[in-house]
Write a protein that holds these residues in place. Sequence first.
Motif, PDB file in Angstrom:
ATOM      1  N   SER A  10       0.821  -1.217   0.000  1.00 37.56           N
ATOM      2  CA  SER A  10       0.000   0.000   0.000  1.00 37.56           C
ATOM      3  C   SER A  10       0.852   1.263   0.000  1.00 37.56           C
ATOM      4  N   VAL A  12       2.310   2.494   2.739  1.00 41.46           N
ATOM      5  CA  VAL A  12       2.056   3.232   3.980  1.00 41.46           C
ATOM      6  C   VAL A  12       2.744   2.494   5.123  1.00 41.46           C
ATOM      7  N   THR A  16      -0.501   2.605  10.069  1.00 40.35           N
ATOM      8  CA  THR A  16      -1.637   3.093   9.271  1.00 40.35           C
ATOM      9  C   THR A  16      -2.555   1.939   8.894  1.00 40.35           C
ATOM     10  N   VAL A  27      -7.558   8.509   9.529  1.00 45.39           N
ATOM     11  CA  VAL A  27      -6.898   8.035   8.303  1.00 45.39           C
ATOM     12  C   VAL A  27      -7.577   8.726   7.116  1.00 45.39           C
ATOM     13  N   LYS A  28      -6.776   9.287   6.220  1.00 52.38           N
ATOM     14  CA  LYS A  28      -7.339   9.952   5.049  1.00 52.38           C
ATOM     15  C   LYS A  28      -8.163   8.969   4.222  1.00 52.38           C
ATOM     16  N   GLU A  30      -8.560   8.596   1.006  1.00 51.59           N
ATOM     17  CA  GLU A  30      -7.879   7.959  -0.117  1.00 51.59           C
ATOM     18  C   GLU A  30      -6.889   6.896   0.371  1.00 51.59           C
ATOM     19  N   THR A  31      -6.249   7.150   1.513  1.00 52.22           N
ATOM     20  CA  THR A  31      -5.327   6.163   2.086  1.00 52.22           C
ATOM     21  C   THR A  31      -6.090   4.935   2.538  1.00 52.22           C
ATOM     22  N   ARG A  32      -7.228   5.160   3.199  1.00 56.76           N
ATOM     23  CA  ARG A  32      -8.060   4.050   3.663  1.00 56.76           C
ATOM     24  C   ARG A  32      -8.508   3.184   2.477  1.00 56.76           C
ATOM     25  N   LYS A  34      -7.082   2.883  -0.461  1.00 51.82           N
ATOM     26  CA  LYS A  34      -5.929   2.190  -1.039  1.00 51.82           C
ATOM     27  C   LYS A  34      -5.615   0.917  -0.243  1.00 51.82           C
TER      28      LYS A  34
END
Length: 334
Positions: A10, A12, A16, A27-28, A30-32, A34
């Motif tokens: 990922s 990250v 995270t 958690v942002k 878009e990060t979540r 991904k």
Amino acid sequence: MTITDIARLSGVGVSTVSRVLNNHPDVKAETREKVLNIIKEYSYVPNNSARILKQTNTKNVGILVKGVFNPFFSAMLKDISIRVEDAGYTMILHHHDNSNDLDTLIGFIKEKKLQGVICLGGNFLDIKEESLEGVEAAVVLLSVSIQSQKNYDTFSTISIANDEAAYEATHYLIRNGHKNIALLLGEKHDFGIGKLRYKGYKKALEDHKIPLKEENVIYGEYDVATAYGVTKDFLSQHKEVTALFAISDMMAVGAAKAAIDLGFSIGGTISIMGFDGMDVAKYYNPTIATVKQPREEMSRMSVELLLGLMNGSAKNQHIVLDVELLEGKSTRTI
């Protein structure tokens, strides 16, 4: 497939991924997304056993102490135990002298089913973000050695700047005219706190253009009797030394006794500097100059932080506290 693999794929950190798995809000989006896509793509199934254990275990808090007996840690332990028990938790104490502090910590958490643990002492030089992967207990490393004060978010640290504190102690002796200063360290193969205090001593000498004499570095194993013996042997052969800096007050007491038995006068023909700010330094005659660690503050903050981590009201922090140089009658200006 592990949580580390998910983090790598990922792009990250492990922490995270852990927050995504635990549905934490910080958690942002878009990060979540991904991370969740990687989890879905590789059909990753998280191991819930640790989380289930955390929900069903008793209110156990562990205190992991490096070494069988350390007077400074013993004093802190008393402060910590009172606060832990007042908060309604059961304290489980474990002393150890193993070389691998990280493995000992993880084994202690799993064996005793701990919700949180405070480590008193130890070397965690190789600890990384993923070192505590899968460990659901809150961890506060108190007065330990780690490689750097990076903002790791899988554990917390509370410490002092050991190298800077030792620098100030050595600088104080130099400022009072001493150029031939012996250093009484703990253990020869201590790559943690002892190494940092040696670094501070060495830098102070360098900054004042005083040559470092390796024969002036001796080892007392943080023990009064051992410090007495090695100091007596050393001073009997190096009567030109005018000051001795011991990196613990207990070793300073042993060194002072050795000096007296050899005919030196403390604060007269030889100056003694300790470290820790223990009561023994204040009540020794003459009073021993020392670097005082904020023991009560360290104890209070470690418990408050641990409780906050366990109940979710705090995040992991890395705190460096100030020390205070206490002048005593064990040193003189020459």
